[in-house]
Design an enzyme around this catalytic site. Structure first.
Site, PDB file in Angstrom:
ATOM      1  N   PHE A   1       0.862  -1.194   0.000  1.00 34.86           N
ATOM      2  CA  PHE A   1       0.000   0.000   0.000  1.00 34.86           C
ATOM      3  C   PHE A   1       0.892   1.235   0.000  1.00 34.86           C
ATOM      4  O   PHE A   1       1.745   1.395   0.866  1.00 34.86           O
ATOM      5  CB  PHE A   1      -0.939   0.046   1.205  1.00 34.86           C
ATOM      6  CG  PHE A   1      -1.898   1.203   1.118  1.00 34.86           C
ATOM      7  CD1 PHE A   1      -3.015   1.142   0.294  1.00 34.86           C
ATOM      8  CD2 PHE A   1      -1.655   2.381   1.809  1.00 34.86           C
ATOM      9  CE1 PHE A   1      -3.884   2.219   0.173  1.00 34.86           C
ATOM     10  CE2 PHE A   1      -2.522   3.474   1.693  1.00 34.86           C
ATOM     11  CZ  PHE A   1      -3.626   3.390   0.879  1.00 34.86           C
TER      12      PHE A   1
ATOM     13  N   ASP B   1       9.230   2.556   1.834  1.00 34.28           N
ATOM     14  CA  ASP B   1       8.047   3.303   2.252  1.00 34.28           C
ATOM     15  C   ASP B   1       7.823   3.006   3.730  1.00 34.28           C
ATOM     16  O   ASP B   1       7.328   1.938   4.095  1.00 34.28           O
ATOM     17  CB  ASP B   1       6.834   2.884   1.410  1.00 34.28           C
ATOM     18  CG  ASP B   1       5.582   3.690   1.772  1.00 34.28           C
ATOM     19  OD1 ASP B   1       5.621   4.442   2.768  1.00 34.28           O
ATOM     20  OD2 ASP B   1       4.566   3.563   1.054  1.00 34.28           O
TER      21      ASP B   1
ATOM     22  N   LYS C   1       2.283   9.458   8.479  1.00 30.89           N
ATOM     23  CA  LYS C   1       1.472   9.017   9.617  1.00 30.89           C
ATOM     24  C   LYS C   1       1.919   9.560  10.985  1.00 30.89           C
ATOM     25  O   LYS C   1       1.440  10.582  11.422  1.00 30.89           O
ATOM     26  CB  LYS C   1       1.352   7.491   9.605  1.00 30.89           C
ATOM     27  CG  LYS C   1       0.467   7.003   8.434  1.00 30.89           C
ATOM     28  CD  LYS C   1      -0.034   5.592   8.614  1.00 30.89           C
ATOM     29  CE  LYS C   1      -1.163   5.250   7.652  1.00 30.89           C
ATOM     30  NZ  LYS C   1      -0.733   4.786   6.331  1.00 30.89           N
TER      31      LYS C   1
HETATM   32  C1  LIG Z   1      -0.961   5.072   4.938  1.00 30.25           C
HETATM   33  C2  LIG Z   1       0.125   4.766   3.984  1.00 30.25           C
HETATM   34  C3  LIG Z   1       0.355   5.546   2.836  1.00 30.25           C
HETATM   35  C4  LIG Z   1      -0.551   6.686   2.432  1.00 30.25           C
HETATM   36  O1  LIG Z   1      -0.567   7.695   3.365  1.00 30.25           O
HETATM   37  P1  LIG Z   1      -1.687   8.862   3.257  1.00 30.25           P
HETATM   38  O2  LIG Z   1      -1.291   9.841   4.297  1.00 30.25           O
HETATM   39  O3  LIG Z   1      -3.014   8.213   3.512  1.00 30.25           O
HETATM   40  O4  LIG Z   1      -1.609   9.409   1.885  1.00 30.25           O
HETATM   41  C5  LIG Z   1       1.445   5.245   2.048  1.00 30.25           C
HETATM   42  N1  LIG Z   1       2.266   4.224   2.356  1.00 30.25           N
HETATM   43  C6  LIG Z   1       2.078   3.440   3.443  1.00 30.25           C
HETATM   44  C7  LIG Z   1       3.039   2.340   3.736  1.00 30.25           C
HETATM   45  C8  LIG Z   1       0.996   3.680   4.281  1.00 30.25           C
HETATM   46  O5  LIG Z   1       0.787   2.885   5.344  1.00 30.25           O
END
Ligand SMILES: *Cc1c(COP(=O)(O)O)cnc(C)c1O
Length: 395
Positions: free
Chosen positions: A130, A215, A244
């Site tokens: 994700f 990420d 986050k």
């Molecule tokens: C939540 C998440 C995103 C996206 O973050 P947003 O602030 O919702 O755009 C991207 N990468 C990872 C691994 C995430 O957990």
């Protein structure tokens, strides 16, 4: 419900909150709820942490926003703190995880461009990933469910299975720019990526002249008991995303990189109106000051082990409902054998919040400031939720 003035993009649970303190939230009808969701790994210091409230108020009385057309001392200071605590030498600030990933993707493409390889634009990503909801990060995510109806996915993403090194090697071609991976897949179901696989990706990137992007939007900011999860593996990326937990609830995202990886990102090649404004930077700095204080992260790791131990006993006593505890630090998941939405609802009935994830996993993500007694209370409520589900199924 269908008269809501909001887009219907979220299937919202029928519960709303008025205030919070530490790991507790108070609903609009006065119930106290134990928050093991942390707004999906956001509220690392819980709700209304005095250091964050103080930093926000103090900055609010000075200056909220100025453009990135000018120097922003709070931004330079926060970037220096992030670089001092990581492999990174350069930081770009934005407002969300998806934007941080967008910046990482653009950074990788520009690096090849200024190195004389504009054809190198493709990014290798992994099934179950994700990376966000913008058009590019959706294509990186590659989940057909999220892509449906949005037309042709953005160009340039090749997805392979985690652990399949041969597939990665075969996918690397003359147009490959980078490999993008979460050290632990969060939304995918707290799926740990083995350290040897990350090391092998590092070697492949070095051999083929690719950038390695981690990420860490969900795994970063202390969640796993290290500031960033890559520290567990000993593998250092070239580019890394954070968001986050970074602002502890204030929207802050960042793309971190080595000076070399960031060298293509010259004046005018990227930008953000809000990214890195003084208000966001003041709060982010306050978050890091707490996390980087002596012993804080070690204690997160210890509490994570304790939580997993206690949950293992709960899993043993409900073999028909749950069968596995996974995770690192306070990024913990329990795999369910009944739909995770049922478990989540049963937890809400016990005045406790968790978050569903892929592979039918319920995530337990308490604020990092959770006490041992509050972990015990969470385990007690989780156990009670499972017991109630069992009774409902029997009856
Ligand atoms: C939540 C998440 C995103 C996206 O973050 P947003 O602030 O919702 O755009 C991207 N990468 C990872 C691994 C995430 O957990």
């Amino acid at each position: 419900m269908d008269r809501s003035p909001l887009f219907d993009t979220f299937a919202r649970a029928p519960i709303a909150f008025e205030r919070g303190e530490g790991v507790w939230l108070t609903t609009t009808d006065g119930r106290r709820v134990l928050d093991f969701s942390s707004g999906v790994a956001v509220n690392v210091l819980g709700h209304a942490h005095p250091a964050l409230v103080g930093a926000l108020k103090a900055q609010a009385e000075k200056v909220w926003h100025v453009s990135n057309l000018y120097r922003i001392p709070e931004q330079e200071r926060f970037a220096a703190t992030l670089c001092g605590a990581t492999f990174a030498e350069k930081v770009f600030f934005c407002n969300s995880g998806a934007e941080a990933v967008e910046c990482a993707l653009k950074t990788a493409r520009r690096w090849h461009f200024v190195n004389g390889h504009p054809e190198r634009t493709r990014i290798i990503t992994f099934a179950g990933a994700f990376h966000g909801r913008t058009l590019a990060t959706l294509a990186a995510t590659g989940n057909p469910k999220y892509l449906e109806g949005y037309g042709p996915p953005a160009h340039g993403f090749d997805q392979v299975e985690i652990g399949d090194l041969k597939a990665v090697e075969e996918t690397i071609g003359p147009e490959t720019a980078a490999i993008l991976i979460e050290p632990i897949q969060g939304e995918g179901g707290i799926r740990l990526v083995p350290g040897h696989f990350l090391r092998a990706l590092r070697e492949l990137c070095d051999r083929h002249g690719l950038l390695l992007i981690f990420d860490e939007v969900q795994t970063g900011i202390g969640r796993t008991g290290k500031l960033f999860a890559y520290e567990w593996s000993g593998v250092t990326p070239d580019v890394m995303t954070a968001a986050k937990g970074l602002g502890g609830g204030f929207p802050v995202g960042a793309c971190l990189a080595t000076a070399d990886a960031a060298k293509g990102m010259t004046a005018g090649t990227h930008g953000s109106t809000f990214g890195g404004n003084p208000l966001a930077m003041a709060v982010g700095q306050a978050v890091l000051d707490v996390l980087l204080a002596d012993g804080f992260l070690d204690d997160v790791a210890r509490k994570g082990l304790y939580l997993k131990q206690r949950l293992a006993a709960v899993v043993d006593s409900h073999p028909d409902l749950v069968d596995e505890v996974r995770g690192e630090g306070l990024l913990v998941g329990v795999r369910c054998k009944v739909p995770v939405a049922e478990v989540n609802a049963a937890m809400r009935d016990q005045d406790m919040l968790g978050v569903g994830a892929g592979e039918n996993v319920i995530r337990l993500l308490p604020p990092l400031i959770v006490s041992d007694a509050e972990l015990d209370e969470g385990v007690r409520r989780f156990d009670a939720a499972l017991a109630a589900l069992e009774r409902a199924k029997a009856g």
